[in-house]
Design a protein around this motif. Structure first.
Motif, PDB file in Angstrom:
ATOM      1  N   ALA A   3      43.368  46.207  85.126  1.00 32.81           N
ATOM      2  CA  ALA A   3      43.728  44.932  85.265  1.00 32.81           C
ATOM      3  C   ALA A   3      43.833  43.954  86.359  1.00 32.81           C
ATOM      4  CB  ALA A   3      44.458  44.504  84.023  1.00 32.81           C
ATOM      5  N   THR A   7      41.780  41.606  88.818  1.00 26.72           N
ATOM      6  CA  THR A   7      42.108  40.346  89.178  1.00 26.72           C
ATOM      7  C   THR A   7      42.149  40.293  90.693  1.00 26.72           C
ATOM      8  OG1 THR A   7      43.758  40.393  87.330  1.00 26.72           O
ATOM      9  CG2 THR A   7      44.559  39.070  89.387  1.00 26.72           C
ATOM     10  N   LEU A  61      38.816  37.706  81.245  1.00 28.26           N
ATOM     11  CA  LEU A  61      39.110  38.596  80.166  1.00 28.26           C
ATOM     12  C   LEU A  61      38.808  38.254  78.763  1.00 28.26           C
ATOM     13  CD1 LEU A  61      42.520  39.616  81.434  1.00 28.26           C
ATOM     14  CD2 LEU A  61      40.454  40.830  81.920  1.00 28.26           C
TER      15      LEU A  61
END
Length: 117
Positions: A3, A7, A61
């Motif tokens: 994640a 990002t 997401l």
């Protein structure tokens, strides 16, 4: 960990897209005639907007938001060249002083060779 990587990649896409959009805006302001301004706006604007939408797709997401952002990128990349071509064609056919600034006008010479077009 993944994640965080997504990002960071989304932030990189966002910065690159914003840079392209900024360069396109500067090109529109600084370039001398319609054709070069249109080139800056269509190329840099499409790439910048596409990169920003891809950044949204990566960082959202959410599958539906990502799908809409990817479809928006495709739509932007398909319609920007068509609109730039139509603007250039309208300007070329209009009565403007662009003939004074042009060095070579290939479209005009093609029309003389093929009068039916």
């Amino acid at each position: 960990m993944i994640a965080d990587l997504i990002t960071y990649l989304g932030c990189a896409f966002l910065l690159v897209g914003a840079t392209f959009a900024l360069l396109g805006a500067i090109g529109v302001l600084r370039l001398p005639d319609l054709y070069t301004r249109m080139h800056a706006a269509s190329k840099a604007g499409a790439v910048g907007g596409g990169m920003i939408l891809l950044a949204v797709a990566l960082t959202s997401l959410d599958g539906s938001v990502a799908l809409r952002a990817i479809l928006g990128t495709g739509f932007l990349l398909l319609t920007t060249p068509v609109s730039a071509h139509l603007l250039a064609r309208v300007n070329h056919r209009g009565k403007d002083d662009h003939a004074v600034k042009m060095v070579v006008d290939e479209l005009r010479s093609e029309r003389r060779q093929n009068p039916s077009a």
